[in-house]
Structure formats: C-alpha cells, structure tokens
Design a protein around this motif. Sequence first.
Motif, PDB file in Angstrom:
ATOM      1  N   THR A 228       0.675  -1.070  -0.079  1.00 28.79           N
ATOM      2  CA  THR A 228      -0.129   0.028   0.145  1.00 28.79           C
ATOM      3  C   THR A 228       0.907   1.047  -0.122  1.00 28.79           C
ATOM      4  O   THR A 228       2.127   1.292   0.448  1.00 28.79           O
ATOM      5  CB  THR A 228      -0.990  -0.127   1.266  1.00 28.79           C
TER       6      THR A 228
ATOM      7  N   TRP B 109       1.337   5.723   0.911  1.00 30.98           N
ATOM      8  CA  TRP B 109       1.032   6.534   2.117  1.00 30.98           C
ATOM      9  C   TRP B 109       0.130   7.595   2.268  1.00 30.98           C
ATOM     10  O   TRP B 109      -0.189   8.078   3.001  1.00 30.98           O
ATOM     11  CB  TRP B 109       2.453   7.127   2.278  1.00 30.98           C
TER      12      TRP B 109
ATOM     13  N   LYS C 173       2.613  -5.112   3.498  1.00 32.58           N
ATOM     14  CA  LYS C 173       3.708  -4.265   3.438  1.00 32.58           C
ATOM     15  C   LYS C 173       3.163  -2.942   3.480  1.00 32.58           C
ATOM     16  O   LYS C 173       2.780  -2.239   2.412  1.00 32.58           O
ATOM     17  CB  LYS C 173       4.701  -4.454   2.489  1.00 32.58           C
TER      18      LYS C 173
ATOM     19  N   GLU D  86       6.515   3.094   3.743  1.00 32.48           N
ATOM     20  CA  GLU D  86       7.863   3.470   4.575  1.00 32.48           C
ATOM     21  C   GLU D  86       7.603   4.831   4.993  1.00 32.48           C
ATOM     22  O   GLU D  86       8.099   5.345   6.101  1.00 32.48           O
ATOM     23  CB  GLU D  86       8.948   3.216   3.960  1.00 32.48           C
TER      24      GLU D  86
ATOM     25  N   GLY E  79      -0.212   1.815  -5.759  1.00 29.46           N
ATOM     26  CA  GLY E  79       0.767   2.720  -5.717  1.00 29.46           C
ATOM     27  C   GLY E  79       0.997   3.303  -7.301  1.00 29.46           C
ATOM     28  O   GLY E  79       0.247   3.328  -7.957  1.00 29.46           O
ATOM     29  N   SER E  80       2.302   3.477  -7.546  1.00 29.65           N
ATOM     30  CA  SER E  80       2.512   3.976  -8.913  1.00 29.65           C
ATOM     31  C   SER E  80       2.723   3.057  -9.866  1.00 29.65           C
ATOM     32  O   SER E  80       3.294   2.099  -9.840  1.00 29.65           O
ATOM     33  CB  SER E  80       3.912   4.949  -8.878  1.00 29.65           C
TER      34      SER E  80
ATOM     35  N   THR F  88       6.233   1.394 -10.210  1.00 33.53           N
ATOM     36  CA  THR F  88       6.463   0.345  -9.467  1.00 33.53           C
ATOM     37  C   THR F  88       5.691  -1.039  -9.738  1.00 33.53           C
ATOM     38  O   THR F  88       5.948  -1.976  -9.576  1.00 33.53           O
ATOM     39  CB  THR F  88       6.017   1.004  -7.939  1.00 33.53           C
TER      40      THR F  88
ATOM     41  N   LEU G  21      -3.575   1.972  -9.557  1.00 36.59           N
ATOM     42  CA  LEU G  21      -2.350   2.860  -9.772  1.00 36.59           C
ATOM     43  C   LEU G  21      -2.796   4.352 -10.038  1.00 36.59           C
ATOM     44  O   LEU G  21      -3.849   4.810  -9.376  1.00 36.59           O
ATOM     45  CB  LEU G  21      -1.874   2.374 -10.895  1.00 36.59           C
ATOM     46  N   GLY G  22      -1.885   5.027 -10.364  1.00 41.11           N
ATOM     47  CA  GLY G  22      -1.944   6.474 -10.335  1.00 41.11           C
ATOM     48  C   GLY G  22      -3.282   7.107 -11.388  1.00 41.11           C
ATOM     49  O   GLY G  22      -3.787   6.215 -11.993  1.00 41.11           O
TER      50      GLY G  22
ATOM     51  N   CYS H 159      -5.392   9.574  -5.430  1.00 46.43           N
ATOM     52  CA  CYS H 159      -5.189   9.148  -6.560  1.00 46.43           C
ATOM     53  C   CYS H 159      -6.343   9.693  -7.824  1.00 46.43           C
ATOM     54  O   CYS H 159      -6.040   9.725  -8.893  1.00 46.43           O
ATOM     55  CB  CYS H 159      -4.997   7.524  -6.666  1.00 46.43           C
TER      56      CYS H 159
ATOM     57  N   GLU I   7       1.187  12.292 -13.768  1.00 43.41           N
ATOM     58  CA  GLU I   7       0.478  12.550 -12.397  1.00 43.41           C
ATOM     59  C   GLU I   7       1.556  13.242 -11.431  1.00 43.41           C
ATOM     60  O   GLU I   7       2.868  12.715 -11.139  1.00 43.41           O
ATOM     61  CB  GLU I   7       0.269  11.401 -11.692  1.00 43.41           C
TER      62      GLU I   7
HETATM   63  P1  NAD Z   1       4.741   3.682  -4.742  1.00 45.75           P
HETATM   64  O1  NAD Z   1       4.610   2.858  -5.824  1.00 45.75           O
HETATM   65  O2  NAD Z   1       6.238   4.312  -4.871  1.00 45.75           O
HETATM   66  O3  NAD Z   1       4.896   2.800  -3.499  1.00 45.75           O
HETATM   67  C1  NAD Z   1       3.781   2.070  -3.090  1.00 45.75           C
HETATM   68  C2  NAD Z   1       4.364   0.752  -2.361  1.00 45.75           C
HETATM   69  O4  NAD Z   1       4.938   0.182  -3.093  1.00 45.75           O
HETATM   70  C3  NAD Z   1       5.033   1.218  -1.083  1.00 45.75           C
HETATM   71  O5  NAD Z   1       4.564   0.499   0.078  1.00 45.75           O
HETATM   72  C4  NAD Z   1       6.323   0.920  -1.545  1.00 45.75           C
HETATM   73  O6  NAD Z   1       7.195   0.611  -0.355  1.00 45.75           O
HETATM   74  C5  NAD Z   1       6.022  -0.335  -2.247  1.00 45.75           C
HETATM   75  N1  NAD Z   1       7.160  -0.734  -3.336  1.00 45.75           N
HETATM   76  C6  NAD Z   1       8.130   0.257  -3.915  1.00 45.75           C
HETATM   77  N2  NAD Z   1       9.055  -0.664  -4.576  1.00 45.75           N
HETATM   78  C7  NAD Z   1       8.636  -1.873  -4.543  1.00 45.75           C
HETATM   79  C8  NAD Z   1       9.133  -2.884  -5.235  1.00 45.75           C
HETATM   80  N3  NAD Z   1      10.067  -3.085  -6.041  1.00 45.75           N
HETATM   81  N4  NAD Z   1       8.374  -3.959  -4.998  1.00 45.75           N
HETATM   82  C9  NAD Z   1       7.493  -4.273  -3.971  1.00 45.75           C
HETATM   83  N5  NAD Z   1       6.739  -3.113  -3.437  1.00 45.75           N
HETATM   84  C10 NAD Z   1       7.567  -1.907  -3.664  1.00 45.75           C
HETATM   85  O7  NAD Z   1       3.902   4.860  -4.692  1.00 45.75           O
HETATM   86  P2  NAD Z   1       3.528   5.956  -3.552  1.00 45.75           P
HETATM   87  O8  NAD Z   1       4.503   7.032  -3.869  1.00 45.75           O
HETATM   88  O9  NAD Z   1       3.643   5.383  -2.351  1.00 45.75           O
HETATM   89  O10 NAD Z   1       2.148   6.266  -3.796  1.00 45.75           O
HETATM   90  C11 NAD Z   1       1.651   7.018  -4.652  1.00 45.75           C
HETATM   91  C12 NAD Z   1       1.065   6.411  -5.820  1.00 45.75           C
HETATM   92  O11 NAD Z   1      -0.029   5.565  -5.504  1.00 45.75           O
HETATM   93  C13 NAD Z   1       0.521   7.439  -6.924  1.00 45.75           C
HETATM   94  O12 NAD Z   1       0.742   7.080  -8.175  1.00 45.75           O
HETATM   95  C14 NAD Z   1      -1.008   7.248  -6.696  1.00 45.75           C
HETATM   96  O13 NAD Z   1      -1.939   7.575  -7.633  1.00 45.75           O
HETATM   97  C15 NAD Z   1      -1.389   5.717  -6.269  1.00 45.75           C
HETATM   98  N6  NAD Z   1      -2.598   5.704  -5.535  1.00 45.75           N
HETATM   99  C16 NAD Z   1      -3.319   4.698  -6.356  1.00 45.75           C
HETATM  100  C17 NAD Z   1      -4.754   4.374  -5.514  1.00 45.75           C
HETATM  101  C18 NAD Z   1      -5.751   3.772  -6.339  1.00 45.75           C
HETATM  102  O14 NAD Z   1      -6.575   3.196  -5.633  1.00 45.75           O
HETATM  103  N7  NAD Z   1      -5.688   3.619  -7.648  1.00 45.75           N
HETATM  104  C19 NAD Z   1      -4.845   4.846  -4.429  1.00 45.75           C
HETATM  105  C20 NAD Z   1      -3.829   5.655  -3.628  1.00 45.75           C
HETATM  106  C21 NAD Z   1      -2.532   5.925  -4.474  1.00 45.75           C
END
Ligand code: NAD
Length: 486
Positions: free
Chosen positions: A154, A156, A180, A183, A233-234, A237, A256-257, A288, A386
């Motif tokens: 997830t 942050w 997980k 951080e 996440g993004s 990733t 995702l984003g 997001c 984004e």
């Molecule tokens: P991120 O992709 O950097 O990190 C997300 C999670 O992935 C964190 O827990 C991170 O530690 C983990 N991670 C990073 N590298 C990894 C790897 N190699 N293997 C496994 N896990 C790994 O994203 P972020 O900056 O924490 O969050 C922002 C992003 O999340 C934005 O793009 C946002 O739009 C998106 N988001 C999407 C939704 C949705 O429901 N669509 C909701 C909230 C946020």
Amino acid sequence: MSTATVAGVTVDTRHWIGGQRVASAETFDSVSPIDGTVIAQVSRGGRAEADAAVAAAKAAFPAWAKLSPQERGAILHKVADNIEAHIEELAQLETHDNGSLLRSHRRGVMPRVVMNIRYFADYAMNDLKHPEFETRGHTNHVTWDPSGVAVIITPWNAPLMLATWRIGPALASGDTVVLKPPEWAPLTASYFAQLAHEAGLPAGVFNVVQGFGVEAGAPLTENPDVSRICFTGSVPTAKVVARAAAENLIPCSFELGGKSPTVILDDADLDLAVELAIEQYDNAGQVCLAGTRLLVQKGIAEAFAAKFAERAAQIKQGDPRDEETQIGPNIHLKHVERVTGFIDRAKADGATIAYGGEVNTALGTHYIKPTLVIDAPVGSEILTQEVFGPVLTMQTFDTDEEGLALANGTEFGLAACVVSGNRERAEAFTKFLVAGTIWVNCFFVRDLSAPFGGSKRSGIGREGGLWSFDFYADVKNTVFAPNGWK
Ligand code: NAD
C-alpha cells in the motif's frame, strides 16, 4: 527502540509475524510532515522477514480457510469493533504520520476502515453465492474458495483505509495476509495488528512486514508461496511488481495513478462546478482519484476562472490537527521536491502559474500552496503526468467532442468528474469517457459494493463487492451429474 509514543498513543514499531513482534537489526525513521520531526523508529525488514511472514501466513492458512464464513465473520466483527473503539488513536497516529487532516480521519476515514472489515465479513456470510444452474440435467454449483496467502502492498496517502479495503475481503475470503505498509507512513499498520490480535484474530492470519519497497516489498512479490498480490501505488512500481509476479504467475490486482479530468460543460451550475473543482485539492492533492485537469467549455471559462480564483484564495492551509484547516502538508521533503520540480518544469515549458506555485514557508517546509497552472503547451508534462500534489491545470475546449478528446487524452483512466445541467448531455458525455469511476455533478461518493479500479495505465482489475471476492478467492464450479447416486 521497539515502540513509539505519538500524540499519547504507544505503538510497537516492529514487524508482526506469526502472532509475534519481530525486530530487524536496522530501523528507519518515520518523519511527521506536520513539522518534520522524527516520530518513530521502525523495523527495517528485508528478505528474511518477508519470507518469515509468508511462511507464517502459509502455516496459518489451512485452519483459517477451514472456518465457515460465519466463524470468520464473527472474528472479523470483533476486529471491526476493536478498531471502532480506537478510532481516535488511529486518527491521531495517521495524521501525525502522513499529515492528512485529523477531522477527516476521525469522521470519515477511520469509520470507513471499520466498514471495510464489517462489510466484507457480512458479504461473505450472506451474499457470496450464485444460483445453481442446469446443463443438460447436470447441476453447476459455484463457490468462492480461499486461495492462500494474499500479499497487500500500500501507499502513504491513505494508508490504513487503502490497506483494510483489501484486508477485509482477503480475510473474509479465507485467505491469510501479509501487509507491506508504506515506509513514509508505517504506524497505523502496526497498531492495526495489535487491535486485530486483541480482538482474537489467530496468529499468522495477518502479518505486517515494515520497510522499504525494494528491500521488504520486492521479496514478497517474488515468493512462490503467495497466491495473490494486491498492489496500490505508482505505475513504475507496478511494472516491477508485475514482472516479479509473472515469474510465478501470481494473479495481481493493481490500483495505480491517475490524471483525472474535471469536465465543466457550459450548462453547468457555476457554483457547483467551482466547489467540485476546489475539492480536487483535498489531502493536498495526494489523492489518486483527484480530477486535477480542469477542462472548461469556452462559453463559461472566464466566469469560472474568476469565481474559482476567488474561492481558491479562501482555502485555509495549515496544521492538519486544526479543525479549521482545509489543506495540510505534503508527505515528505522528497515529495515536496518532486511536486515543485513539476511546477518549475511547467514554467520552463511556457505555462503560467495563475496562483500558488511555491512552498508556504510561513507554515514550514512541507506545505505547498494550492496551485493553478494555465496556458500549458499541449502535450506538456504538467498536462499528462501525475503530480500527486496540490497542483491543478486548466484547459478550455469548444465542442463536447473536443472536451471528450481532452478528457481521454492521457495514458491514465482512473476517474472523471463531469459537471453539467443536462442529464442527457452528461450521459452522452460519460458514455465514451474511459475511466473506472465517473462522478456526475458530485465527487468522491464511494460505495463498498461498487466496482472500483482503473482503466488504461491506472490499473488492472476491479475490487469492491463481489469483484473483490472474484480476485482474492478461487472461484470454483462443481458439476453434479443427475445420475450415479446410491
Ligand atoms: P510507490 O509505487 O512508490 O509505492 C507504493 C508501495 O510499493 C510502497 O509500500 C512501497 O514501499 C512499495 N514498493 C516500492 N517498490 C517496490 C518493489 N520493487 N516491490 C514491491 N513493493 C514496492 O507509490 P507511492 O508514492 O507510495 O504512492 C503514490 C502512488 O499511489 C500514486 O501514483 C497514486 O496515484 C497511487 N495510488 C493509487 C490508488 C488507487 O486506488 N488507484 C490509491 C492511492 C494511491
């Protein structure tokens, strides 16, 4: 240090594996975006902790999977009740850790965390069924079986809400879980583990591995004993996670984003349009779903821009613990740099900053002012990528067709908001919009039974209601012959 006390709430900052607190040799700092202070030292997990957590979840799986939905539901209801009894503690922890508004956590987000557990427990008990049907006299019987160990990763911006939106259906399905957390906001996950344990969730059914993505997250996605990966996440990733999951062909759900449009047609109620546009600054733009691209039809563009600027000037930015605050800080100094980098490059590309565009230094280092970018060149980064900060762009269009092309003109397709005074026109517009969720004359109305997810690069799959169970469970069809019975 294995605990931290934040706003009077003491939380164990070690991993939670197999019903035990487990420390790593190293820790990392959790920094509060409110004032940049270190509020906790958290265990920094790696492959050993990730493997141990998956092993614990695998060991706990058979007993948890064997329980009936009613037996699991009874335990999950106790978990939800214990969360409900600790909403204030969770709200305080989350606000200090990620800087989102305390009043939103108290009144909206944490009650929704409770619902995330209750709703899916009830769904599994009461609604997870399909009518039997006949094939040439044979009977088809569909069931949703537990699949194994679900890994949930997830971000942050809404850590506990986004985690429990998956933990709820995964546990209700009979899967065991390894979470997980992010951080940059790890604390509520640890507190949740404690609350779930106190409520009677058996050891190993829910596990938390703290740490950085590449160190603690990646090994979880590479483990062949995992049955599902749910990643929020993004996009960059997600591509790494997808490659790791492909090695073992593990099904993934990706949320995702986005770069969602807020489309304002020329028959819109102007006051409503302005209020909906202002809402896109919520959570300092770290949502997001935020409709950060304001697309305004030319006939009303001038009137809209004037009213919007007036209204934006009234936004109260400040300490997220203050009841009056409407926009708080951004999560981390690195993120502040990322967002201001977008603003600087937009200027270099020839765009104009109508207002904002800088850090509100009177408040500290983390508070980017609500910003509006206008006159950005077509195709420029600020209109297509984004930003994930309090930065909106405004573009205008002539015809509905042009508006639609602009709305659909990015690689994302998470959400869209359309403002119009004519139902038929709005319906015609939404018909060809590519997005997982569309709001018409409203924003952020979300039901746990509705499908949720992204189109194009914004995600793979849908969750919510039955869609969640279709992902976490193994859907099975058993065909009974009409004959052969003694
Ligand atoms: P991120 O992709 O950097 O990190 C997300 C999670 O992935 C964190 O827990 C991170 O530690 C983990 N991670 C990073 N590298 C990894 C790897 N190699 N293997 C496994 N896990 C790994 O994203 P972020 O900056 O924490 O969050 C922002 C992003 O999340 C934005 O793009 C946002 O739009 C998106 N988001 C999407 C939704 C949705 O429901 N669509 C909701 C909230 C946020």
